[in-house]
Scaffold this active site. Sequence first.
Site, PDB file in Angstrom:
ATOM      1  N   GLY A 256     -14.597  -3.594   7.244  1.00 23.61           N
ATOM      2  CA  GLY A 256     -13.174  -3.726   7.313  1.00 23.61           C
ATOM      3  C   GLY A 256     -12.621  -4.868   6.397  1.00 23.61           C
ATOM      4  O   GLY A 256     -11.842  -5.427   6.751  1.00 23.61           O
TER       5      GLY A 256
ATOM      6  N   THR B  96     -25.850 -15.144  14.984  1.00 25.27           N
ATOM      7  CA  THR B  96     -25.200 -15.848  13.936  1.00 25.27           C
ATOM      8  C   THR B  96     -26.260 -15.681  12.545  1.00 25.27           C
ATOM      9  O   THR B  96     -25.724 -15.931  11.365  1.00 25.27           O
ATOM     10  CB  THR B  96     -24.820 -17.195  14.164  1.00 25.27           C
ATOM     11  OG1 THR B  96     -26.040 -17.885  14.310  1.00 25.27           O
ATOM     12  CG2 THR B  96     -23.855 -17.433  15.257  1.00 25.27           C
TER      13      THR B  96
ATOM     14  N   CYS C   6      -1.356  20.161  -0.302  1.00 33.20           N
ATOM     15  CA  CYS C   6      -2.160  20.523  -1.452  1.00 33.20           C
ATOM     16  C   CYS C   6      -2.834  21.793  -1.240  1.00 33.20           C
ATOM     17  O   CYS C   6      -2.403  22.867  -1.144  1.00 33.20           O
ATOM     18  CB  CYS C   6      -2.876  19.235  -1.934  1.00 33.20           C
ATOM     19  SG  CYS C   6      -3.223  19.386  -3.581  1.00 33.20           S
TER      20      CYS C   6
ATOM     21  N   HIS D  51       0.950  15.247  -2.181  1.00 29.82           N
ATOM     22  CA  HIS D  51       0.540  14.305  -1.084  1.00 29.82           C
ATOM     23  C   HIS D  51       1.488  13.216  -0.485  1.00 29.82           C
ATOM     24  O   HIS D  51       1.163  12.195  -0.840  1.00 29.82           O
ATOM     25  CB  HIS D  51      -1.063  13.568  -1.740  1.00 29.82           C
ATOM     26  CG  HIS D  51      -1.891  14.576  -2.108  1.00 29.82           C
ATOM     27  ND1 HIS D  51      -3.155  14.844  -1.205  1.00 29.82           N
ATOM     28  CD2 HIS D  51      -2.175  15.239  -3.079  1.00 29.82           C
ATOM     29  CE1 HIS D  51      -3.780  15.769  -1.901  1.00 29.82           C
ATOM     30  NE2 HIS D  51      -3.261  15.949  -3.192  1.00 29.82           N
TER      31      HIS D  51
ATOM     32  N   GLU E  91       0.863  11.798   2.324  1.00 28.30           N
ATOM     33  CA  GLU E  91       0.127  10.886   2.938  1.00 28.30           C
ATOM     34  C   GLU E  91       0.026   9.582   2.399  1.00 28.30           C
ATOM     35  O   GLU E  91      -0.042   8.494   2.833  1.00 28.30           O
ATOM     36  CB  GLU E  91      -1.187  11.452   3.463  1.00 28.30           C
ATOM     37  CG  GLU E  91      -2.237  11.859   2.212  1.00 28.30           C
ATOM     38  CD  GLU E  91      -1.985  12.849   1.753  1.00 28.30           C
ATOM     39  OE1 GLU E  91      -1.091  13.690   1.638  1.00 28.30           O
ATOM     40  OE2 GLU E  91      -3.233  13.326   0.930  1.00 28.30           O
TER      41      GLU E  91
END
Length: 544
Positions: free
Chosen positions: A15, A188, A381, A506, A508
């Site tokens: 992420g 860690t 699309c 598109h 989105e």
Amino acid sequence: MKVLVVSGGVISGLGKGITTSSLGRLLKARGLPVTIVKIDPYLNVDAGTMNPYQHGEVFVLDDGTEADLDLGNYERFLGQSLSGSHNLTTGKIYRAVIEKERRGDYLGNTVQIIPHVTGEIKRTIREVAEAAGAEVVLVEVGGTVGDIESMPFLEALRELSYELGEGHTAFVHTTLVPVVGPVGEAKTKPTQHSVRELRAIGIRPNLIIARGPTPLTPDIKAKISLFCDVPPEAVISVPDQATIYEVPLVLEAQGVGPLLGRLLRLPEREPDYQAWKEFLATYRGAQRAVEIAVVGKYTELKDAYLSHAEAFHHCQGHLGVEVRLQWYDSEDLARNPGLLGRVERSDGILVPGGFGARGVDGKIRAIEVARRARIPYLGVCYGFQMAAVEFARDVLGLGRASSTEIDPATPEPVVSLLEEQKGLSDLGGTMRLGAQRVLLRPGSRLAGLYGQAEVWERHRHRYEIDPRYTERFAAHGLTVSGTAVDGRIEAVELADHPFFVGVQFHPEFLSRPESPHPLYLALVRAAVARQEVPSRAAPAPAVA
Ligand code: GLN
């Protein structure tokens, strides 16, 4: 110019893109002009030629660049459109250096990684920051520290930090703190190793962002601080969140805003999160849910349809309706009629973009179900092109109608290659790409949804609906509701249906948390309305 570098350690897929986007949001919330650059250390010039299974969705920018999907995250978190120069790849950099070498720009010199490749990287970053008028440019380095491929980029950033001087650069390192064993111990060591790797190339992180399933305890933070040479308040814990849009506030709560301010010597300002917080409150407070079936070919990897999924999250944050996406592999759907029954029980159906013949039958079946059972449908699309093929076959009775992409010898080429695509031999970056003007037919459902006579939407395709069929389509209720300036067909809708819309573009890519796309909002609203039809079973209870 101030530079905030975000690197990653231990594993990819932590992420880092969301972290970078959230850090950008933190600065933007303080009224600072910011921009973000993504470095992808692969040799491809752009992401356009990569299979979604390799790299997730290909995100398309206004200027037609086929970019890494993190560019989508940046645009959504910053609420700003970016250009192709914000996605740097090894391929782009080397191409520029080799072109310069051939032109004779380095005459007399041996052309080397240092200083020529690193020089090109630094020059590009400076240029992007300047063109964007940004006070702070965030640079996310793809991959993990220690990869051979990312070395020239990290070296260039180290050099840049030296050149810019104290208080002008900060390094953020994102790592994984895994929780292992029967007692759930946070480890860690991987972080220590990856920070050591970073320091070996001359970069000392100022901030460590630790990802993991649960929040870090103070003693784990202290341990990372001691071993990695960062103050304890600069060890930031970002445990998994219910939605990625929480991350800026998670960072803010640990003082990252003021910390960055001190590191980069930025003016002290109160952040403004009003609209962001309203979005999150509505999102969390969702009292009901709808189920949307997504029928595609790459459903094993959710990142392949990331922007669609995000667009539905944006709807949740505005409508307070949880959107549960049910993913259907279109090949399974063609083989297993039972699955089609499940699709028929959903509240809405989306068929996203795609390429090639594989899996097409399942998409066409899902579209048929949507049309006949009056289930709200959005075709994007390929999902728009296949809606035309399905309609031609089933309603116009043209049993062999197809797209020439699937059946080059079809007697009824309802969808065929764009004129300008004929004779092209290079497949990289040659589709009809990027933002194009779409004129909406007055009085159409589409024009009503947008509330505008024309819009700009992003494209990525080689094929189009053949206009020779539109009259017959219209005679049976499938009408054109959007066209390009040159008349090519951009959108269709079914008149006698609660919601059946297909678009060549598109949508989105343009949906954002603070401004969800009208077509997704309309699909979700229609899905909610469908649940209210008395003949249908009661909706599943919502989970907030
Ligand atoms: N394969 C189709 C085309 O090239 C659709 C592309 C897409 O869905 N992005 O036109």
